[in-house]
Motif scaffolding. Structure first.
Motif, PDB file in Angstrom:
ATOM      1  N   GLY A 124      19.703 -41.125  68.161  1.00 12.21           N
ATOM      2  CA  GLY A 124      19.825 -40.683  69.556  1.00 12.21           C
ATOM      3  C   GLY A 124      18.482 -40.236  70.126  1.00 12.21           C
ATOM      4  N   ALA A 125      17.753 -39.453  69.342  1.00 13.93           N
ATOM      5  CA  ALA A 125      16.441 -39.003  69.812  1.00 13.93           C
ATOM      6  C   ALA A 125      15.481 -40.187  69.945  1.00 13.93           C
ATOM      7  CB  ALA A 125      15.870 -37.957  68.851  1.00 13.93           C
ATOM      8  N   GLY A 126      15.554 -41.121  69.033  1.00 15.09           N
ATOM      9  CA  GLY A 126      14.704 -42.309  69.102  1.00 15.09           C
ATOM     10  C   GLY A 126      15.034 -43.165  70.312  1.00 15.09           C
ATOM     11  N   LEU A 127      16.329 -43.357  70.574  1.00 11.32           N
ATOM     12  CA  LEU A 127      16.719 -44.136  71.751  1.00 11.32           C
ATOM     13  C   LEU A 127      16.298 -43.430  73.043  1.00 11.32           C
ATOM     14  CD1 LEU A 127      20.256 -45.503  70.804  1.00 11.32           C
ATOM     15  CD2 LEU A 127      18.182 -46.815  71.236  1.00 11.32           C
ATOM     16  N   ALA A 128      16.471 -42.102  73.088  1.00 10.19           N
ATOM     17  CA  ALA A 128      16.048 -41.364  74.285  1.00 10.19           C
ATOM     18  C   ALA A 128      14.547 -41.523  74.489  1.00 10.19           C
ATOM     19  CB  ALA A 128      16.417 -39.891  74.152  1.00 10.19           C
ATOM     20  N   MET A 129      13.794 -41.417  73.419  1.00 12.97           N
ATOM     21  CA  MET A 129      12.341 -41.574  73.540  1.00 12.97           C
ATOM     22  C   MET A 129      11.977 -42.999  73.938  1.00 12.97           C
ATOM     23  SD  MET A 129       9.700 -39.877  73.488  1.00 12.97           S
ATOM     24  CE  MET A 129       8.032 -40.376  73.755  1.00 12.97           C
ATOM     25  N   LEU A 130      12.706 -43.981  73.402  1.00  9.55           N
ATOM     26  CA  LEU A 130      12.444 -45.375  73.765  1.00  9.55           C
ATOM     27  C   LEU A 130      12.705 -45.613  75.253  1.00  9.55           C
ATOM     28  CD1 LEU A 130      11.886 -48.336  72.780  1.00  9.55           C
ATOM     29  CD2 LEU A 130      14.366 -48.539  72.627  1.00  9.55           C
ATOM     30  N   PHE A 131      13.832 -45.119  75.762  1.00  4.27           N
ATOM     31  CA  PHE A 131      14.170 -45.326  77.175  1.00  4.27           C
ATOM     32  C   PHE A 131      13.199 -44.583  78.098  1.00  4.27           C
ATOM     33  CE2 PHE A 131      18.743 -46.010  75.698  1.00  4.27           C
ATOM     34  CZ  PHE A 131      18.544 -47.365  75.555  1.00  4.27           C
ATOM     35  N   ILE A 132      12.900 -43.357  77.764  1.00  2.00           N
ATOM     36  CA  ILE A 132      11.963 -42.589  78.598  1.00  2.00           C
ATOM     37  C   ILE A 132      10.566 -43.202  78.522  1.00  2.00           C
ATOM     38  CG2 ILE A 132      10.789 -40.361  78.814  1.00  2.00           C
ATOM     39  CD1 ILE A 132      13.476 -39.062  78.200  1.00  2.00           C
ATOM     40  N   GLY A 133      10.153 -43.607  77.344  1.00  2.53           N
ATOM     41  CA  GLY A 133       8.841 -44.234  77.197  1.00  2.53           C
ATOM     42  C   GLY A 133       8.732 -45.532  77.971  1.00  2.53           C
ATOM     43  N   SER A 134       9.796 -46.358  77.930  1.00  3.38           N
ATOM     44  CA  SER A 134       9.733 -47.625  78.671  1.00  3.38           C
ATOM     45  C   SER A 134       9.733 -47.370  80.177  1.00  3.38           C
ATOM     46  CB  SER A 134      10.898 -48.532  78.278  1.00  3.38           C
ATOM     47  OG  SER A 134      12.133 -47.939  78.667  1.00  3.38           O
ATOM     48  N   GLY A 135      10.480 -46.381  80.626  1.00  2.00           N
ATOM     49  CA  GLY A 135      10.461 -46.045  82.053  1.00  2.00           C
ATOM     50  C   GLY A 135       9.104 -45.521  82.494  1.00  2.00           C
ATOM     51  N   LEU A 136       8.516 -44.669  81.681  1.00  2.00           N
ATOM     52  CA  LEU A 136       7.184 -44.156  81.999  1.00  2.00           C
ATOM     53  C   LEU A 136       6.145 -45.270  81.968  1.00  2.00           C
ATOM     54  CD1 LEU A 136       7.026 -40.755  80.121  1.00  2.00           C
ATOM     55  CD2 LEU A 136       6.951 -41.129  82.577  1.00  2.00           C
ATOM     56  N   TRP A 137       6.259 -46.151  80.985  1.00  2.00           N
ATOM     57  CA  TRP A 137       5.293 -47.250  80.897  1.00  2.00           C
ATOM     58  C   TRP A 137       5.366 -48.106  82.158  1.00  2.00           C
ATOM     59  CZ3 TRP A 137       6.243 -52.571  80.728  1.00  2.00           C
ATOM     60  CH2 TRP A 137       5.107 -53.344  80.506  1.00  2.00           C
ATOM     61  N   TYR A 138       6.581 -48.420  82.609  1.00  2.00           N
ATOM     62  CA  TYR A 138       6.726 -49.247  83.804  1.00  2.00           C
ATOM     63  C   TYR A 138       6.174 -48.547  85.040  1.00  2.00           C
ATOM     64  CZ  TYR A 138       8.789 -51.776  87.650  1.00  2.00           C
ATOM     65  OH  TYR A 138       8.957 -52.463  88.812  1.00  2.00           O
ATOM     66  N   THR A 139       6.521 -47.289  85.234  1.00  8.85           N
ATOM     67  CA  THR A 139       6.068 -46.600  86.448  1.00  8.85           C
ATOM     68  C   THR A 139       4.565 -46.346  86.418  1.00  8.85           C
ATOM     69  OG1 THR A 139       6.643 -44.448  85.514  1.00  8.85           O
ATOM     70  CG2 THR A 139       8.264 -45.496  86.955  1.00  8.85           C
ATOM     71  N   LEU A 140       4.018 -45.964  85.272  1.00  4.70           N
ATOM     72  CA  LEU A 140       2.575 -45.736  85.198  1.00  4.70           C
ATOM     73  C   LEU A 140       1.804 -47.047  85.335  1.00  4.70           C
ATOM     74  CD1 LEU A 140       2.442 -43.043  82.381  1.00  4.70           C
ATOM     75  CD2 LEU A 140       2.167 -42.697  84.834  1.00  4.70           C
ATOM     76  N   ARG A 141       2.319 -48.121  84.751  1.00  2.00           N
ATOM     77  CA  ARG A 141       1.683 -49.426  84.875  1.00  2.00           C
ATOM     78  C   ARG A 141       1.736 -49.904  86.320  1.00  2.00           C
ATOM     79  NH1 ARG A 141       4.610 -53.682  84.529  1.00  2.00           N
ATOM     80  NH2 ARG A 141       3.566 -55.636  84.812  1.00  2.00           N
ATOM     81  N   ARG A 142       2.839 -49.660  87.005  1.00  2.00           N
ATOM     82  CA  ARG A 142       2.982 -50.079  88.400  1.00  2.00           C
ATOM     83  C   ARG A 142       2.015 -49.302  89.289  1.00  2.00           C
ATOM     84  NH1 ARG A 142       8.163 -49.789  92.281  1.00  2.00           N
ATOM     85  NH2 ARG A 142       7.236 -51.018  93.923  1.00  2.00           N
ATOM     86  N   ASP A 143       1.838 -48.002  89.057  1.00  2.00           N
ATOM     87  CA  ASP A 143       0.875 -47.217  89.825  1.00  2.00           C
ATOM     88  C   ASP A 143      -0.527 -47.767  89.647  1.00  2.00           C
ATOM     89  OD1 ASP A 143       2.820 -45.591  90.787  1.00  2.00           O
ATOM     90  OD2 ASP A 143       2.367 -43.894  89.477  1.00  2.00           O
TER      91      ASP A 143
END
Length: 148
Positions: A124-143
């Motif tokens: 669960g913690a790994g999946l949460a980190m994976l989802f949050i990390g992918s969301g952050l990667w997308y938004t930071l990359r888009r900026d």
């Protein structure tokens, strides 16, 4: 002392139609000649300034105001997303420190949890980190793409 024809001279310069008597008077009167020289110099300066400092067209002003309004609305709309980015980074840092502390203190087994529960917590913690990390990667990359 001012000449009594000075105001008539100014009016004639403004309308552009001096009378013959006024023209003859200006030849003999230094005050009226000076008034004519000053008025012509001011008119020349005004025309120079008008040619150099013309205001932009209404369409340009309107387009700039509209662009400014849209940028302000976009800034207001993305304020919450920026807060979520910061929260995601903070969560990721806290998660990494928690995971390192837990692994260093207890190894892969945690007291009070059996193997099945421990695996579920880690997944669960790994999946949460994976989802949050992918969301952050997308938004930071888009900026980054928008700023280039």
């Amino acid at each position: 002392m001012r000449c009594k024809y000075e105001s008539e001279t100014m009016r004639a310069l403004y309308t552009g139609a001096p009378s013959n008597a006024l023209i003859e008077h200006q030849k003999n009167c230094t005050d009226c000649r000076e008034t004519v020289l000053v008025a012509e110099a001011l008119r020349q300066d005004a025309s120079d300034l008008a040619s150099r400092n013309t205001p932009p067209s209404l369409a340009v002003v309107w387009a700039e105001a509209e662009r400014h309004r849209q940028m302000a609305a976009l800034a207001r709309a993305t304020r919450f997303l920026n807060i979520l980015k910061i929260a995601g980074v903070v969560y990721g840092v806290v998660f990494i420190f928690w995971a390192l502390y837990s692994l260093a203190a207890h190894g892969l087994t945690m007291p009070g949890l059996d193997v099945r529960s421990s695996n579920a917590v880690i997944e669960g913690a790994g999946l949460a980190m994976l989802f949050i990390g992918s969301g952050l990667w997308y938004t930071l990359r888009r900026d980054e793409r928008l700023t280039n």
